[in-house]
Design an enzyme around this catalytic site. Structure first.
Site, PDB file in Angstrom:
ATOM      1  N   SER A 142       6.085 -22.181 -19.669  1.00 23.82           N
ATOM      2  CA  SER A 142       4.895 -21.625 -19.023  1.00 23.82           C
ATOM      3  C   SER A 142       5.409 -20.732 -17.903  1.00 23.82           C
ATOM      4  O   SER A 142       6.575 -20.859 -17.491  1.00 23.82           O
ATOM      5  CB  SER A 142       4.064 -22.766 -18.433  1.00 23.82           C
ATOM      6  OG  SER A 142       3.106 -22.281 -17.514  1.00 23.82           O
ATOM      7  N   TYR A 155       2.784 -30.893 -14.097  1.00 20.45           N
ATOM      8  CA  TYR A 155       2.949 -29.827 -15.090  1.00 20.45           C
ATOM      9  C   TYR A 155       4.082 -28.885 -14.682  1.00 20.45           C
ATOM     10  O   TYR A 155       4.952 -28.543 -15.487  1.00 20.45           O
ATOM     11  CB  TYR A 155       1.622 -29.071 -15.206  1.00 20.45           C
ATOM     12  CG  TYR A 155       1.546 -28.043 -16.301  1.00 20.45           C
ATOM     13  CD1 TYR A 155       1.114 -28.394 -17.582  1.00 20.45           C
ATOM     14  CD2 TYR A 155       1.861 -26.704 -16.068  1.00 20.45           C
ATOM     15  CE1 TYR A 155       1.012 -27.453 -18.590  1.00 20.45           C
ATOM     16  CE2 TYR A 155       1.760 -25.754 -17.075  1.00 20.45           C
ATOM     17  CZ  TYR A 155       1.335 -26.133 -18.332  1.00 20.45           C
ATOM     18  OH  TYR A 155       1.221 -25.191 -19.332  1.00 20.45           O
TER      19      TYR A 155
HETATM   20  P1  NAD Z   1      -4.161 -26.881 -26.620  1.00 24.27           P
HETATM   21  O1  NAD Z   1      -4.816 -27.979 -25.854  1.00 24.27           O
HETATM   22  O2  NAD Z   1      -4.988 -25.969 -27.429  1.00 24.27           O
HETATM   23  O3  NAD Z   1      -3.029 -27.490 -27.545  1.00 24.27           O
HETATM   24  C1  NAD Z   1      -2.239 -28.576 -27.165  1.00 24.27           C
HETATM   25  C2  NAD Z   1      -1.715 -29.242 -28.410  1.00 24.27           C
HETATM   26  O4  NAD Z   1      -0.952 -30.390 -28.025  1.00 24.27           O
HETATM   27  C3  NAD Z   1      -2.834 -29.743 -29.331  1.00 24.27           C
HETATM   28  O5  NAD Z   1      -2.476 -29.570 -30.669  1.00 24.27           O
HETATM   29  C4  NAD Z   1      -2.888 -31.219 -28.984  1.00 24.27           C
HETATM   30  O6  NAD Z   1      -3.416 -32.038 -30.015  1.00 24.27           O
HETATM   31  C5  NAD Z   1      -1.420 -31.495 -28.775  1.00 24.27           C
HETATM   32  N1  NAD Z   1      -1.194 -32.745 -28.076  1.00 24.27           N
HETATM   33  C6  NAD Z   1      -1.664 -33.156 -26.869  1.00 24.27           C
HETATM   34  N2  NAD Z   1      -1.274 -34.415 -26.625  1.00 24.27           N
HETATM   35  C7  NAD Z   1      -0.528 -34.806 -27.679  1.00 24.27           C
HETATM   36  C8  NAD Z   1       0.145 -36.005 -28.023  1.00 24.27           C
HETATM   37  N3  NAD Z   1       0.152 -37.077 -27.205  1.00 24.27           N
HETATM   38  N4  NAD Z   1       0.806 -36.046 -29.201  1.00 24.27           N
HETATM   39  C9  NAD Z   1       0.798 -34.994 -30.052  1.00 24.27           C
HETATM   40  N5  NAD Z   1       0.181 -33.838 -29.762  1.00 24.27           N
HETATM   41  C10 NAD Z   1      -0.481 -33.748 -28.609  1.00 24.27           C
HETATM   42  O7  NAD Z   1      -3.325 -26.073 -25.534  1.00 24.27           O
HETATM   43  P2  NAD Z   1      -2.444 -24.738 -25.606  1.00 24.27           P
HETATM   44  O8  NAD Z   1      -2.895 -23.885 -24.497  1.00 24.27           O
HETATM   45  O9  NAD Z   1      -2.367 -24.179 -26.959  1.00 24.27           O
HETATM   46  O10 NAD Z   1      -1.043 -25.338 -25.146  1.00 24.27           O
HETATM   47  C11 NAD Z   1       0.101 -25.346 -25.969  1.00 24.27           C
HETATM   48  C12 NAD Z   1       1.330 -25.287 -25.085  1.00 24.27           C
HETATM   49  O11 NAD Z   1       1.323 -24.055 -24.380  1.00 24.27           O
HETATM   50  C13 NAD Z   1       1.422 -26.391 -24.025  1.00 24.27           C
HETATM   51  O12 NAD Z   1       2.758 -26.840 -23.903  1.00 24.27           O
HETATM   52  C14 NAD Z   1       0.990 -25.666 -22.762  1.00 24.27           C
HETATM   53  O13 NAD Z   1       1.517 -26.277 -21.610  1.00 24.27           O
HETATM   54  C15 NAD Z   1       1.562 -24.304 -23.006  1.00 24.27           C
HETATM   55  N6  NAD Z   1       0.993 -23.213 -22.216  1.00 24.27           N
HETATM   56  C16 NAD Z   1      -0.321 -22.901 -22.328  1.00 24.27           C
HETATM   57  C17 NAD Z   1      -0.806 -21.854 -21.572  1.00 24.27           C
HETATM   58  C18 NAD Z   1      -2.231 -21.452 -21.637  1.00 24.27           C
HETATM   59  O14 NAD Z   1      -2.643 -20.673 -20.788  1.00 24.27           O
HETATM   60  N7  NAD Z   1      -2.993 -21.909 -22.587  1.00 24.27           N
HETATM   61  C19 NAD Z   1       0.034 -21.150 -20.711  1.00 24.27           C
HETATM   62  C20 NAD Z   1       1.364 -21.507 -20.636  1.00 24.27           C
HETATM   63  C21 NAD Z   1       1.834 -22.538 -21.405  1.00 24.27           C
END
Ligand code: NAD
Length: 260
Positions: A142, A155
């Site tokens: 991130s 986080y």
């Molecule tokens: P999201 O909530 O859409 O997806 C998260 C995924 O993780 C889902 O598939 C969920 O089921 C899974 N998950 C959560 N807990 C779990 C568990 N205990 N076991 C198995 N799977 C689990 O969120 P996203 O935004 O797509 O995030 C994906 C990644 O990107 C994360 O690591 C997040 O920190 C990172 N990220 C997101 C952003 C953003 O702005 N959305 C920015 C930077 C980084």
């Protein structure tokens, strides 16, 4: 480009992970989906990948807080496909609270899913990659792997940890045909971002529009959310042979956020 490869993408039932899994499948990789969610919706997403891209797609419900389930998922993928060539450690959760009010259980959960699961999945998949002399580990960090924001201590700690873990890993496997990188997205419009709006409204006493404009996109000079397709294209490039010398890097895709 990725025909004959197998990609395991954790947290791929939603958001960035699902877009990454679809992009790798589009390039011909068989994929293993993982994550939580509604069983029927997950099955629809899995079946769509097979139909649209002509690859095999498995779903494994391993809970990223459970190291033994993570190891079993990698073993099942190897049994079915022979190897996990591409590991995208992407599952992630957020909790927003001031440090002195941060629930212990929330801290443990964020560290387990966002950081420790990256170690456990990589540990399990690495021997197979070494045997083949080819591998790609792409960890979803991130912008918070590079800089901090208030109220997101677990986080930010986990994501900085992922960047450090990835550098160490990259050095260990530098001559084994395996690369390891951390991608550092800024704000991407996904359910994870949407879900943290109410807590941020509460923590800062703001309206939803103020949170979007003045908190989330305040840090992003382009004033645009990154799209999941842009992140997926970036990951696909890192999995290509053209990216064989990109390793140990923490790579922003953040609309200029970390340039400021
Ligand atoms: P999201 O909530 O859409 O997806 C998260 C995924 O993780 C889902 O598939 C969920 O089921 C899974 N998950 C959560 N807990 C779990 C568990 N205990 N076991 C198995 N799977 C689990 O969120 P996203 O935004 O797509 O995030 C994906 C990644 O990107 C994360 O690591 C997040 O920190 C990172 N990220 C997101 C952003 C953003 O702005 N959305 C920015 C930077 C980084």
């Amino acid at each position: 480009m990725l025909k004959t490869k197998t990609a395991l993408v954790t947290g791929s039932t939603s958001g960035i992970g699902l877009a990454v899994a679809r992009a790798l499948a589009r390039e011909g990789a068989n994929v293993v989906l993982n994550g939580l969610g509604d069983a029927a919706e997950i099955e629809t997403a899995r079946a769509a990948i097979e139909t649209e891209f002509g690859v095999e797609a498995l779903y494994d419900p391993a809970d990223m807080t459970k190291p033994e389930q993570i190891a079993a998922m990698v073993a099942a993928a190897e049994k079915r496909f022979g190897a996990v060539d591409i590991l995208v450690n992407n599952a992630g959760v957020q909790h927003v609270a001031p440090v002195d009010e941060f629930p212990d259980a929330a801290w443990d959960r964020v560290i387990a899913i966002n950081l420790s699961a990256v170690f456990h999945a990589t540990k399990a998949a690495l021997p197979g990659m070494k045997r083949k002399g080819w591998g790609r580990v792409v960890n979803t960090g991130s912008a918070h792997a590079l800089v901090a924001s208030p109220y997101k201590s677990a986080y930010v700690a986990a994501k900085h940890g992922v960047a450090g873990f990835t550098k160490s890993l990259a050095l260990e496997v530098a001559q084994a045909g395996i690369t390891a990188n951390t991608i550092c997205p800024g704000y991407v419009w996904t359910p994870l971002v949407e879900a943290q709006i109410p807590d941020t409204m509460k923590a800062r006493g703001l309206t939803e529009e103020q949170v979007k404009k003045d908190v989330l996109l305040a840090a992003q000079p382009t004033k645009q959310f990154v799209t999941v397709e842009q992140v997926a294209a970036f990951v696909t490039f890192l999995c290509s042979d053209a990216a064989a010398n990109i390793t140990g890097a923490s790579l922003p895709i953040d609309g200029g956020w970390t340039a400021a």
